[in-house]
Enzyme design. Structure first.
Site, PDB file in Angstrom:
ATOM      1  CD  GLN A 140      38.808  18.935  36.254  1.00 16.61           C
ATOM      2  OE1 GLN A 140      39.360  18.663  37.326  1.00 16.61           O
ATOM      3  NE2 GLN A 140      37.516  18.753  36.058  1.00 16.61           N
TER       4      GLN A 140
ATOM      5  CG  ASP B 230      36.270  17.128  45.920  1.00 18.97           C
ATOM      6  OD1 ASP B 230      35.755  18.253  46.072  1.00 18.97           O
ATOM      7  OD2 ASP B 230      36.551  16.648  44.802  1.00 18.97           O
TER       8      ASP B 230
ATOM      9  CD  GLU C 104      30.795  19.753  43.097  1.00 22.49           C
ATOM     10  OE1 GLU C 104      31.839  20.022  43.731  1.00 22.49           O
ATOM     11  OE2 GLU C 104      30.763  19.503  41.875  1.00 22.49           O
TER      12      GLU C 104
ATOM     13  CG  HIS D 135      39.688  19.959  42.393  1.00 25.57           C
ATOM     14  ND1 HIS D 135      39.928  19.529  43.687  1.00 25.57           N
ATOM     15  CD2 HIS D 135      38.365  19.749  42.179  1.00 25.57           C
ATOM     16  CE1 HIS D 135      38.804  19.066  44.215  1.00 25.57           C
ATOM     17  NE2 HIS D 135      37.838  19.192  43.322  1.00 25.57           N
TER      18      HIS D 135
ATOM     19  CB  ALA E  19      35.597  22.347  36.091  1.00 21.69           C
TER      20      ALA E  19
ATOM     21  CG  HIS F 285      34.254  21.605  45.974  1.00 17.48           C
ATOM     22  ND1 HIS F 285      34.918  21.082  44.888  1.00 17.48           N
ATOM     23  CD2 HIS F 285      34.743  22.858  46.138  1.00 17.48           C
ATOM     24  CE1 HIS F 285      35.775  21.976  44.419  1.00 17.48           C
ATOM     25  NE2 HIS F 285      35.684  23.071  45.163  1.00 17.48           N
TER      26      HIS F 285
ATOM     27  CB  SER G 205      38.984  22.257  37.562  1.00 14.95           C
ATOM     28  OG  SER G 205      38.919  21.604  38.817  1.00 14.95           O
TER      29      SER G 205
END
Length: 242
Positions: free
Chosen positions: A120, A166, A214, A159, A152, A217, A157
């Protein structure tokens, strides 16, 4: 004679019936196209560990790594690349994508899952460099502020949780708002909760989530929480009261 009271009463009863009908519609069971039984225990989890909030105010440590990461089958990912998720999120994702394919949305695959802090960080600073190159008149802070609307900073994040994905179309391999024009999106926004997922960054909630819209997401939280958020129109922040 007073005709107003019966008329008002009738209207109240009518709208009451409509409200009950609407509530019943929102709670109608979903008929799965795939055999959902192998995935049922995963999508129906009510564990609070899948409600962990990561955003600009709630952060993770640099060394955090989910303990139960597994790789998705390559047939479910873009170009067969390795995408990792926590076990329950991975199984729910498998069910979701298989359902999409069964419904005819065969172009939809997963392009992102778990990201480490270091990954990230690399992405974040790459985006800053790209913004500086595209806007040479901007200061470093202006570039950072822009990037923070769509990416992020490391440690913030979603993730990093290993619980979000995604989605992308193989016919258009760019993550942007045009994903909302894909026919699969209309199905996703109304049915992803049956698989335990929420649309994490809705168009009308950017002031709450802190990120731009988004449509690609999705965050795994389990069917119960996802359904409550879907029916009440809540973000994860609102649902958790944070």
């Amino acid at each position: 004679m007073n005709f107003k009271r019966p008329l008002i009463l009738s209207l109240v009863l009518l709208f009451g019936i409509m409200a009950v009908s609407s509530a019943c519609q929102s709670s109608q069971p979903y008929t799965y196209k795939i055999d959902i039984s192998p995935y049922s225990k995963y999508i129906n989890t009510e564990s609070s560990e899948y409600l962990v909030l990561l955003n600009k105010q709630h952060t993770s440590g640099e060394n955090y790594c989910p303990p139960d990461l597994i790789s998705l089958d390559g047939s479910l990912t873009l170009y067969g690349k390795d995408v990792q998720l926590r076990e329950y999120a991975a199984k729910a994702t498998e069910a979701l994508v298989l359902e999409l394919h069964e419904l005819g949305y065969t172009d939809i695959v997963v392009t992102s899952g778990y990201r480490s802090y270091a990954r990230q960080q690399s992405l974040f600073y790459t985006y800053i460099a790209e913004e500086r190159a595209a806007h040479p008149e901007w200061t470093e802070q202006q570039a950072i502020d822009k990037v923070l609307t769509y990416s992020a900073a490391p440690g913030t994040s979603e993730h990093h949780t290993g619980d979000c994905i995604d989605l992308i179309s193989t016919s258009y391999v760019v993550l942007d708002e045009s994903f909302a024009q894909n026919p699969a999106y209309d199905w996703l926004k109304d049915n992803a909760h049956h698989f335990g997922f929420i649309l994490r960054y809705p168009k009308d909630k950017t002031n709450i989530t802190g990120y731009s819209y988004e449509p690609w997401h999705y965050r795994f939280v389990g069917v119960k929480a996802a359904t409550e958020m879907y029916e009440k129109g809540l973000t994860l922040e609102e649902y958790l009261g944070k």
